[in-house]
Write an enzyme that holds these catalytic residues in place. Structure first.
Site, PDB file in Angstrom:
ATOM      1  CD  GLU A  95       3.102  -8.636  -5.403  1.00  0.00           C
ATOM      2  OE1 GLU A  95       2.774  -7.155  -5.296  1.00  0.00           O
ATOM      3  OE2 GLU A  95       3.915  -9.208  -4.706  1.00  0.00           O
ATOM      4  CE  LYS A 135     -10.192  -8.585 -21.649  1.00  0.00           C
ATOM      5  NZ  LYS A 135     -11.517  -8.388 -22.168  1.00  0.00           N
ATOM      6  N   GLY A 137       0.667  -1.169   0.108  1.00  0.00           N
ATOM      7  CA  GLY A 137      -0.011   0.004   0.101  1.00  0.00           C
ATOM      8  C   GLY A 137       0.818   1.092   0.032  1.00  0.00           C
ATOM      9  CB  CYS A 189       5.231  -4.081   0.553  1.00  0.00           C
ATOM     10  SG  CYS A 189       6.102  -2.431   0.124  1.00  0.00           S
ATOM     11  CE1 TYR A 190       0.963   1.107   5.616  1.00  0.00           C
ATOM     12  CE2 TYR A 190      -0.677  -0.710   5.806  1.00  0.00           C
ATOM     13  CZ  TYR A 190      -0.230   0.791   6.163  1.00  0.00           C
ATOM     14  OH  TYR A 190      -0.760   1.070   7.254  1.00  0.00           O
ATOM     15  CG  HIS A 206       5.974  -5.641  -4.354  1.00  0.00           C
ATOM     16  ND1 HIS A 206       4.792  -5.574  -3.882  1.00  0.00           N
ATOM     17  CD2 HIS A 206       6.638  -4.574  -4.179  1.00  0.00           C
ATOM     18  CE1 HIS A 206       4.616  -4.494  -3.320  1.00  0.00           C
ATOM     19  NE2 HIS A 206       5.653  -3.655  -3.522  1.00  0.00           N
ATOM     20  CG  ASP A 248     -14.323  -8.815 -21.176  1.00  0.00           C
ATOM     21  OD1 ASP A 248     -13.597  -9.808 -21.091  1.00  0.00           O
ATOM     22  OD2 ASP A 248     -13.787  -7.826 -21.211  1.00  0.00           O
ATOM     23  CB  SER A 249     -20.383  -9.159 -23.708  1.00  0.00           C
ATOM     24  OG  SER A 249     -19.991  -9.142 -24.990  1.00  0.00           O
TER      25      SER A 249
END
Length: 520
Positions: free
Chosen positions: A181, A376, A64, A91-92, A179, A237-238
């Site tokens: 990730e 996505k 954060g 991190c935070y 990090h 997506d739709s």
């Protein structure tokens, strides 16, 4: 304690991620899911009861932007570190853990940003098992842990951050100031895997197939015997959302395809061919080109465009829902990047997505958004599982407001036709060159700019077309695609020769960040 979702499915294995406003929070969730562990993001101020009700086998605290010493800095739920659930602070989150448990956190004399050398040190520990002794990690912090709490041991250090990772294996509490990730931490995935599998004890049996089963159960329970209208744009997506809802409720779903005149070349015909003719769905095609163009007349602000398009979509859906037997629910293909960019409790608004913050305050329909928590690439996986053809699953993303946000300045029928033709030529050349599947998104933009040119021995003062192509996995970050010059040359030559009113073509070489993928 078990976590039973509303649809009656027993999830059993859940990793809860508490969001402290970090730019990589959603990426943490994505990495966890890649390891076949279901993850759920909750705000940092969720109560301990809310968290434990989900029966988490592990909890991750995100990074954060705040300092733990700032007035009003976000804090963890009371009792979290005594809940006997393994916790990994990033991190935070790590600094917060250290501070709460009696360690020392201070502003660093030298802040750490970017790639840093890292040394795995201390005793053998489940978190750092099988990691290389010397490696690199990606950092982005000002404060640092100077001394770990009692019971913790230092596991990783960097030249300017001696407590870069710490752990108390007896309590299952760990903190890392880098990090894991992000791709730039080469051992990051292995460290997360160690936490999830070695420390939390996850089995790793969550798949897209299981996601589909759970969503189908949830949708059936919520809809009951009611009717659903679905906003079908023809985009990935739709289309996936429509297939998922159709699997759940069948002919109770009526898909509405609004031809608002803001679509790519040949798109209306392809939508009808795929969903009505091939899949046999109830599909209503509504021609609203004049309506939308009228609402956009004189509008130049991109946020205003998105909001006007979003409101008109809802009004058309409401009208068509009445015709479809009084439908109560509206299906949308909202995905997580839409939600994040539109602003959340812990994320600033980047731009309004018509299907999120662009929605009118008063709506007659209840939303069904089965893909709202997916990225996505996960949506594409769901589409493949549901049997959608590759030409739909691997279509490049297309914004709900369509070409209105690819025409900078006022939208007119002439400008739409111009950018539509240029876009079709560009994408055709990419397909011919075999580059289509390597590119996440490619399109043409019409800036509100005219430039001087020479055509047919005469001076022209005509439109400029900008081409954009990016590589990305989840639309949260993206890099511009290195398209071979000969492909760009062919596309540019065809555009200036085949699209009247264009005399110049440029290529956008900006990543995200600092830019967004779309221009507006």
């Amino acid at each position: 304690m078990r976590n039973v979702c509303a649809g009656g499915r027993d999830l059993n294995e859940v990793a809860v991620i508490l969001d402290f406003g970090g730019q990589y929070t959603q990426l943490i969730a994505r990495r966890v899911r890649e390891m076949r562990v279901f993850s759920e993001i909750l705000p940092f101020d969720a109560s301990l009861g809310e968290i434990l009700d989900r029966g988490p086998k592990g909890i991750i605290l995100s990074g954060g932007p705040a300092s733990v010493y700032e007035e009003g800095a976000p804090s963890e739920p009371a009792g979290l570190f005594d809940a006997r659930v393994p916790v990994l602070g990033i991190c935070y989150g790590a600094q917060l853990m250290a501070l709460r448990l009696g360690g020392k956190v201070a502003g660093a004399a030298m802040r750490e940003y970017g790639s840093r050398p890292a040394t795995i040190c201390g005793p053998v520990d489940p978190l750092t098992a099988n990691l290389p002794a010397e490696t690199t990690c990606w950092t982005s912090h000002g404060d640092r842990i100077e001394a770990p709490p009692e019971g913790f041991q230092v596991l990783v250090s960097t030249p300017s951050c001696p407590v870069s990772a710490m752990g108390d294996p007896a309590r299952g509490l760990y903190g890392v100031q880098f990090h894991p990730e992000v791709e730039h931490t080469p051992f990051g995935r292995e460290l997360l895997r160690n936490f999830l599998y070695g420390i939390c004890g996850f089995r790793g049996d969550w798949t897209m197939g299981r996601f589909i089963d759970e969503q189908v159960a949830l949708i059936r329970e919520r809809v009951g015997a009611g009717r659903v209208v679905g906003g079908l744009s023809g985009g990935v997506d739709s289309a996936v959302a429509a297939m998922l809802v159709h699997r759940a409720v069948g002919d109770q779903l009526t898909c509405i395809f609004v031809d608002h005149g803001l679509l790519r070349k040949g798109e209306p015909e392809q939508v009808v061919r795929t969903f009505r003719d091939h899949f046999g769905m109830r599909l209503v095609v509504v021609d609203e080109r004049e309506r939308f163009l009228g609402k956009l007349r004189g509008v130049t602000d991109p946020e205003a465009k998105r909001q006007k398009v979003g409101e008109e979509f809802i009004r058309v859906f409401e009208r068509e829902a009445e015709k479809a037997g009084g439908a109560k629910f509206l299906m949308q293909g909202t995905v997580y990047p839409d939600v994040i960019e539109s602003g959340t409790q812990t994320a600033a608004r980047i731009k309004t997505h018509h299907n999120v913050a662009g929605l009118p305050e008063v709506m007659k329909l209840e939303l069904i958004e089965p893909l709202r928590t997916l990225f996505k690439d996960e949506v594409r996986q769901v589409g493949t599982e549901l049997g959608l053809p590759d030409e739909i699953v691997w279509r490049h993303p297309f914004p709900g407001p369509g070409l209105s946000v690819r025409v900078l300045g006022e939208v007119t029928a002439e400008k739409l036709e111009l950018v539509r033709e240029a876009d079709a030529i560009f994408r055709e050349e990419l397909r011919t060159a075999g580059l289509d599947r390597q590119i996440f998104q490619a399109f043409a933009v019409l800036p509100d700019v005219r430039s001087v040119g020479v055509m047919g021995d005469g001076r022209t003062h005509a439109h400029l077309i900008a081409l954009r192509a990016v590589t990305s996995k989840d639309a949260m970050t993206a890099d511009w695609t290195r398209i071979p010059h000969e492909v760009l040359a062919r596309a540019a030559s065809r555009i200036v020769n085949e699209v009247p009113g264009v005399n110049r073509v440029v290529y956008d070489v900006t990543s995200k960040p600092p830019a967004t993928i779309e221009w507006e």
